[in-house]
Motif scaffolding. Sequence first.
Motif, short mmCIF file in Angstrom:
data_model
loop_
_atom_site.label_atom_id
_atom_site.label_comp_id
_atom_site.label_asym_id
_atom_site.label_seq_id
_atom_site.Cartn_x
_atom_site.Cartn_y
_atom_site.Cartn_z
N GLN A 1 49.23 1.13 -132.88
CA GLN A 1 48.50 2.20 -133.55
C GLN A 1 49.22 3.50 -133.22
O GLN A 1 49.37 3.86 -132.07
CB GLN A 1 47.05 2.26 -133.06
CG GLN A 1 46.25 3.32 -133.75
CD GLN A 1 44.81 3.34 -133.25
OE1 GLN A 1 44.43 2.60 -132.36
NE2 GLN A 1 44.01 4.21 -133.83
N SER A 2 49.69 4.15 -134.25
CA SER A 2 50.38 5.41 -134.01
C SER A 2 49.49 6.56 -134.46
O SER A 2 48.75 6.46 -135.43
CB SER A 2 51.71 5.45 -134.74
OG SER A 2 51.48 5.40 -136.13
N SER A 3 49.55 7.63 -133.72
CA SER A 3 48.77 8.82 -134.05
C SER A 3 49.74 9.95 -134.34
O SER A 3 50.72 10.15 -133.62
CB SER A 3 47.87 9.22 -132.89
OG SER A 3 46.94 8.22 -132.63
N THR A 4 49.44 10.65 -135.38
CA THR A 4 50.27 11.81 -135.68
C THR A 4 49.74 12.99 -134.88
O THR A 4 48.64 12.95 -134.32
CB THR A 4 50.23 12.15 -137.18
OG1 THR A 4 48.89 12.54 -137.52
CG2 THR A 4 50.67 10.98 -138.03
N ILE A 5 50.51 14.03 -134.81
CA ILE A 5 50.11 15.23 -134.08
C ILE A 5 48.83 15.82 -134.67
O ILE A 5 47.99 16.35 -133.96
CB ILE A 5 51.25 16.27 -134.05
CG1 ILE A 5 50.90 17.45 -133.12
CG2 ILE A 5 51.54 16.81 -135.42
CD1 ILE A 5 51.08 17.14 -131.69
N GLU B 1 43.24 17.12 -134.07
CA GLU B 1 41.88 17.04 -134.61
C GLU B 1 40.92 16.49 -133.56
O GLU B 1 39.82 17.02 -133.36
CB GLU B 1 41.85 16.17 -135.86
CG GLU B 1 40.49 16.07 -136.50
CD GLU B 1 40.48 15.19 -137.73
OE1 GLU B 1 39.38 14.85 -138.18
OE2 GLU B 1 41.57 14.84 -138.25
N LYS B 2 41.34 15.46 -132.85
CA LYS B 2 40.50 14.85 -131.83
C LYS B 2 40.27 15.83 -130.66
O LYS B 2 39.16 15.97 -130.16
CB LYS B 2 41.14 13.57 -131.32
CG LYS B 2 40.18 12.65 -130.62
CD LYS B 2 40.82 11.31 -130.38
CE LYS B 2 40.65 10.45 -131.60
NZ LYS B 2 41.00 9.05 -131.41
N ASP C 1 46.36 14.07 -136.02
CA ASP C 1 45.24 13.26 -135.52
C ASP C 1 44.86 13.65 -134.10
O ASP C 1 43.69 13.78 -133.76
CB ASP C 1 45.59 11.77 -135.57
CG ASP C 1 45.80 11.25 -136.98
OD1 ASP C 1 45.21 11.85 -137.92
OD2 ASP C 1 46.55 10.27 -137.15
N VAL C 2 45.87 13.81 -133.27
CA VAL C 2 45.62 14.18 -131.87
C VAL C 2 44.98 15.56 -131.79
O VAL C 2 44.00 15.76 -131.07
CB VAL C 2 46.94 14.14 -131.06
CG1 VAL C 2 46.73 14.70 -129.67
CG2 VAL C 2 47.48 12.73 -131.01
#
Length: 101
Positions: free
Chosen positions: A8-12, A17-18, A14-15
């Motif tokens: 599972q890769s997260s883009t910058i 936003e979290k 996504d990070v």
Amino acid sequence: MAVEHNMQSSTIVDVLEKVLDKGVVIAGDITVGIADIELITIKIRLIVASVDKAKEIGLDWWESDPYLSSKAIDQNTKAIEQENKELRERLQALENKLEAK
């Protein structure tokens, strides 16, 4: 037999936003001393959160800072004008008492 890994890769985005949704607190202390004598202590506290999250946890200092909010300037000006009015009335009452003597 092949082993499958669920990557599972997260883009910058996504990070970010979290982080902004939940908030992040970073805290640290720096102490400078010589021979076990504390000379200076610097406490560093950093909170990274969205404006909505900050308001939710009670951090809304920018709303009352006259350098950052025109509403704060208006409120501050009104408070000062009211205080000036009250002080002038008190001064006038004192001057009237002195004249009466």
